[in-house]
Design an enzyme around this catalytic site. Structure first.
Site, short mmCIF file in Angstrom:
data_model
loop_
_atom_site.label_atom_id
_atom_site.label_comp_id
_atom_site.label_asym_id
_atom_site.label_seq_id
_atom_site.Cartn_x
_atom_site.Cartn_y
_atom_site.Cartn_z
N ARG A 129 0.99 -1.38 0.01
CA ARG A 129 -0.02 0.00 -0.03
C ARG A 129 0.92 1.26 -0.08
O ARG A 129 0.39 2.30 -0.11
CB ARG A 129 -1.19 -0.08 1.16
CG ARG A 129 -1.83 -1.22 1.01
CD ARG A 129 -2.93 -1.05 2.16
NE ARG A 129 -3.95 -2.27 1.82
CZ ARG A 129 -3.63 -3.27 2.39
NH1 ARG A 129 -2.60 -3.72 3.35
NH2 ARG A 129 -4.49 -4.54 2.12
N TRP A 239 -2.88 -4.19 9.92
CA TRP A 239 -2.06 -4.43 8.40
C TRP A 239 -2.19 -2.91 7.70
O TRP A 239 -2.04 -2.86 6.73
CB TRP A 239 -2.60 -5.42 7.91
CG TRP A 239 -4.24 -5.73 7.89
CD1 TRP A 239 -4.77 -6.25 8.86
CD2 TRP A 239 -5.05 -5.50 7.00
NE1 TRP A 239 -6.26 -6.31 8.67
CE2 TRP A 239 -6.35 -5.79 7.56
CE3 TRP A 239 -5.09 -4.78 5.55
CZ2 TRP A 239 -7.61 -5.85 6.66
CZ3 TRP A 239 -6.39 -4.59 4.79
CH2 TRP A 239 -7.55 -5.04 5.53
N ASP A 299 -16.25 -10.97 12.49
CA ASP A 299 -14.98 -10.49 11.57
C ASP A 299 -15.23 -9.07 11.12
O ASP A 299 -14.58 -8.85 10.13
CB ASP A 299 -14.90 -11.72 10.38
CG ASP A 299 -13.59 -11.35 9.69
OD1 ASP A 299 -12.72 -10.90 10.53
OD2 ASP A 299 -13.48 -11.64 8.40
N ASP A 301 -13.20 -6.95 11.63
CA ASP A 301 -11.69 -6.30 11.47
C ASP A 301 -11.88 -4.56 11.43
O ASP A 301 -11.97 -3.88 10.50
CB ASP A 301 -11.05 -6.76 10.14
CG ASP A 301 -9.54 -6.74 10.17
OD1 ASP A 301 -8.87 -6.67 11.25
OD2 ASP A 301 -9.03 -6.90 9.37
N ARG A 326 -15.72 -1.03 10.17
CA ARG A 326 -16.03 -2.16 9.35
C ARG A 326 -17.37 -2.70 9.93
O ARG A 326 -18.46 -3.12 9.12
CB ARG A 326 -15.14 -3.08 9.23
CG ARG A 326 -15.26 -4.57 8.61
CD ARG A 326 -14.14 -5.29 8.27
NE ARG A 326 -14.44 -6.92 7.64
CZ ARG A 326 -13.64 -7.37 7.51
NH1 ARG A 326 -12.36 -7.27 7.44
NH2 ARG A 326 -13.93 -8.78 6.83
#
Length: 552
Positions: A129, A239, A299, A301, A326
């Protein structure tokens, strides 16, 4: 006469001197130097907002390609370009390139090599990225768990340090953040039950200065929120790149989901997963934290961009950190102390009824309670990709709106079993045939209210860029690079780049001319799905595009 013309042509393509060293003062002032793009997110605030106005609602119809550069690969391209002193720096998973920013001509290229089979242990896309500039060096992470520093003038490697290993489930795809002279990086790996961390490196030597794990071990703070006193705590990936307030000397970083995915196997809040952390860059000390999704059955994240702004509330200015999470809630917190100021739904949310503003905790819906207490079958929103995902939004202090890329409302079907049935949670995502499948939304951060939204044939997986020219730039999975009116969402310009766009646009200025740059190159999880006919014939192939206004 011919000689004069030849000299003029030669001068027009002359390659600039490569960028000189810059200081922490330069990075701190990045928002006020529109001729440069010195940091990930355009500046430390990660607002992805530019004060440039040459390209605006009236002139954008004259926007044309200035140049394009081929990455000579077929992997996904999510990188954000940096620009300094006429030189552009861009990364892919296997190379770093310096280009003449005005012409796209390559100045140097540093190529990485990987052991065979490395990519077999990496989740969710072979990507990088972007990087960081500081004091004459360009810093980046390497997919297989290394951190690298290159000489910004030559591309020669200055140092490379091993952080983690794909054999342990770890990978690195995010851009480093240089804060108070420390190179700060995070890791991916919760999908493979890796234990996440954030760490800081000496910018000169590459020596690791500190590492902060995001989940505890027995006896450490937060261990009592895991089964067995956190003996097997895992997850909490880091991340994507954090933001930084140099006045407070605080770095703000999001952490990911707990591991394993099955919430019935890890009852408790599971600190410090799905958390916004405020840490000291010199030591990694955590000053405050706020958890968005305790126990996280779905999930969610929580690594989405953390945007910094100063907002007026009740007649006073509050220093805030904002996140479209999210899990479907838009959070606004006081960045000095972590106090929750607002938390509202910005998409359809059924897993929680609301956020309790006194405790900061989600109030679980009856369906969520059922699936966590025994045998149940429910449908849940947002689905596994979330209300949004890693792709960064932008924020305009002129409109007071956040510009958020997101997927359509897709159902997530879940079935839970009790312990006698193996303690399972089975998940199935139902992909209807919506039209549109994705959106660009303008959101009021304090209320979560959608001011406007523009639909796309496929999910919008590109970052956004807001400008003082009244425009919002983003890209589509079908390959169009677009500009939308920041006040209405109307698409006012578009250009087909040849592959899907999952990158991050930036804008900058040279010799009085404004440019806009974006990577093109489809990839990531969604690009592999067969359910979307709109992307069936979108070819792979990475490239970097730069645009400018056609002279009148």
């Amino acid at each position: 006469m011919k000689r004069i013309l030849a000299l003029a042509v030669l001068m027009s393509v002359a390659i600039p001197a490569v960028a000189a060293a810059q200081s922490m003062a330069d990075l701190r002032n990045a928002a006020n130097t529109p001729d440069r793009v010195l940091t990930y997110g355009m500046n430390y605030s990660q607002q992805r907002f530019s004060t440039l106005i040459q390209i605006n609602k009236q002139t954008v119809n004259r926007l044309v390609p200035a140049w394009a550069y081929s990455f000579d690969n077929n992997t996904g391209e999510e990188s954000q370009a940096l620009v300094m002193d006429g030189v552009m720096y861009i990364t892919t998973h296997d190379k770093t390139v310096a280009l003449d920013a005005a012409t796209g001509k390559e100045i140097w290229k540093n190529v990485l090599t990987y052991p065979a089979g490395t990519t077999n242990f990496v989740c969710c896309g072979i990507v990088n990225r972007g990087g960081a500039l500081y004091n004459g060096k360009f810093y980046r992470t390497v997919l297989d768990g290394r951190v690298q520093a290159l000489d910004a003038k030559t591309g020669d490697e200055v140092w490379i340090t091993r952080s983690g290993d794909t054999a342990d489930g770890l990978a690195m795809t995010g851009a480093p953040l240089v804060a108070n002279g420390v190179v700060i990086v995070g890791v991916a790996g919760a999908e493979f039950s890796a234990r996440g961390y954030i760490e800081g490196y000496d910018a000169v030597t590459g020596e690791r200065l500190w590492r902060r794990y995001t989940v505890p071990r027995p006896g450490e703070p937060g261990a009592d929120t895991w089964p067995d006193n956190a003996a097997n705590a895992a997850g909490g990936s880091t991340w994507t790149t954090g933001s930084y307030d140099p006045d407070l000397d605080l770095v703000f970083w999001g952490t990911g989901n707990p591991s394993p995915w099955n919430a019935l196997d890890r009852k408790g809040d599971n600190l410090f997963t799905d958390t916004i952390m405020a840490i000291k860059p010199k030591t990694g000390e955590m000053v405050w934290h706020y958890q968005t999704s305790p126990n996280d059955p779905f999930d969610y994240d929580n690594v989405q961009s953390l945007m910094l702004a100063d907002l007026t509330m009740g007649g006073e200015t509050r220093k805030v950190v904002m996140q479209a999470a999210r899990n479907g809630f838009f959070y606004v917190l006081d960045r000095t102390n972590g106090e929750l100021l607002a938390a509202n739904k910005y998409v359809k949310v059924t897993w929680a009824d609301r956020i309790d503003m006194n405790t900061g905790r989600p109030v679980w819906s009856e369906d969520t309670k059922k699936i966590l207490s025994g045998i149940a079958k429910i449908q849940n929103w947002p689905f596994i990709a979330g209300g949004t995902n890693w792709f960064p939004p932008s924020y305009s202090p002129l409109t007071g709106l956040a510009y958020e890329p997101r997927s359509a409302e897709t159902v997530k079907n879940l079935m839970a079993g009790d312990r006698s049935g193996g303690n399972t949670v089975r998940t199935r995502n139902i992909y209807p045939d919506p039209d549109p499948r994705g959106y660009l939304k303008a959101i009021d951060p304090m209320t979560g209210e959608t001011k406007w939204q523009t639909g796309f044939k496929s999910p919008n997986y590109a970052g956004t860029l807001a400008t003082a020219g009244g425009l919002v730039f983003t890209g589509t999975l079908t390959g169009e690079f677009i500009a939308a009116d920041a006040d209405t969402g109307k698409i006012v310009w578009q250009f087909q780049t040849g592959s899907g766009i999952i990158g991050q646009p930036v804008t900058w200025e040279k010799d009085g001319m404004q440019y806009v740059t974006v990577t093109s190159g489809t990839g990531g999880v969604y690009a592999r799905r067969p359910e979307d006919p709109n992307i069936a014939h979108v070819p792979r192939g990475g490239s970097l595009w730069t645009f400018k206004l056609l002279a009148q």
